[in-house]
Scaffold this motif. Structure first.
Motif, PDB file in Angstrom:
ATOM      1  N   PHE A  77      22.058 -20.099  11.731  1.00 24.46           N
ATOM      2  CA  PHE A  77      21.358 -20.291  12.833  1.00 24.46           C
ATOM      3  C   PHE A  77      22.119 -21.502  13.835  1.00 24.46           C
ATOM      4  O   PHE A  77      22.433 -21.491  14.778  1.00 24.46           O
ATOM      5  CB  PHE A  77      19.914 -20.674  12.668  1.00 24.46           C
ATOM      6  CG  PHE A  77      19.216 -21.131  13.750  1.00 24.46           C
ATOM      7  CD1 PHE A  77      18.709 -20.325  14.877  1.00 24.46           C
ATOM      8  CD2 PHE A  77      18.974 -22.540  13.924  1.00 24.46           C
ATOM      9  CE1 PHE A  77      18.178 -20.793  15.925  1.00 24.46           C
ATOM     10  CE2 PHE A  77      18.482 -23.292  15.114  1.00 24.46           C
ATOM     11  CZ  PHE A  77      17.886 -22.118  16.178  1.00 24.46           C
ATOM     12  N   TYR A  78      22.596 -22.536  12.917  1.00 26.56           N
ATOM     13  CA  TYR A  78      23.110 -23.643  13.470  1.00 26.56           C
ATOM     14  C   TYR A  78      24.458 -23.154  13.936  1.00 26.56           C
ATOM     15  O   TYR A  78      24.894 -23.919  14.845  1.00 26.56           O
ATOM     16  CB  TYR A  78      22.992 -24.808  12.555  1.00 26.56           C
ATOM     17  CG  TYR A  78      21.557 -25.311  12.077  1.00 26.56           C
ATOM     18  CD1 TYR A  78      20.991 -25.985  13.068  1.00 26.56           C
ATOM     19  CD2 TYR A  78      21.182 -24.911  11.074  1.00 26.56           C
ATOM     20  CE1 TYR A  78      19.617 -26.317  12.817  1.00 26.56           C
ATOM     21  CE2 TYR A  78      19.716 -25.534  10.923  1.00 26.56           C
ATOM     22  CZ  TYR A  78      18.919 -25.939  11.596  1.00 26.56           C
ATOM     23  OH  TYR A  78      17.728 -26.403  11.588  1.00 26.56           O
TER      24      TYR A  78
ATOM     25  N   GLN B  78      15.205 -22.056   9.192  1.00 25.68           N
ATOM     26  CA  GLN B  78      16.559 -21.878   9.644  1.00 25.68           C
ATOM     27  C   GLN B  78      17.764 -22.024   8.880  1.00 25.68           C
ATOM     28  O   GLN B  78      17.493 -23.107   7.854  1.00 25.68           O
ATOM     29  CB  GLN B  78      17.049 -22.801  10.985  1.00 25.68           C
ATOM     30  CG  GLN B  78      15.865 -22.690  11.954  1.00 25.68           C
ATOM     31  CD  GLN B  78      15.630 -21.393  12.597  1.00 25.68           C
ATOM     32  OE1 GLN B  78      16.478 -20.410  12.404  1.00 25.68           O
ATOM     33  NE2 GLN B  78      14.355 -21.254  13.436  1.00 25.68           N
TER      34      GLN B  78
END
Length: 106
Positions: free
Chosen positions: A81-82, A77
């Protein structure tokens, strides 16, 4: 557990964990606080609720990572994504915020 059911499990846990800080005045829903000097119950400040929200995000993320590792390959990731999942977690917390701060009390 297959991919579909584990995905729904993570979504349901994220919804519950995102709203948990707003539906009670205990720290992490476990640690009660003493009443104030005036005898009124202790109210959790917004900063503590937001800190709990961040911790819950990482707990749900760790659980999702464990489920993904159990199913098969763990995908790498990046920051995007975060950013997206953090924003989604805040959106899932919106009903609890509305109930706690914007609802009129009679």
């Amino acid at each position: 557990m297959d991919v579909s059911s584990s995905s729904w499990l993570v979504i349901a846990l994220a919804l519950a964990a995102a709203n948990l800080p707003f539906y009670n005045d205990k720290v992490f829903a476990l640690i009660p606080r003493k009443a104030g000097a005036d005898g009124q119950g202790w109210r959790k400040p917004l900063a503590l609720r937001l800190l709990e929200l961040i911790v819950m995000y990482f707990i749900v993320g760790a659980l999702a990572f464990a489920l993904e590792a159990r199913i098969g390959n763990v995908f790498p990731q990046t920051w995007e994504f975060y950013a997206i999942t953090g924003t989604l977690f805040v959106v899932l917390a919106f009903p609890g915020f509305i109930v706690r701060y914007l609802r009129k009390r009679h």
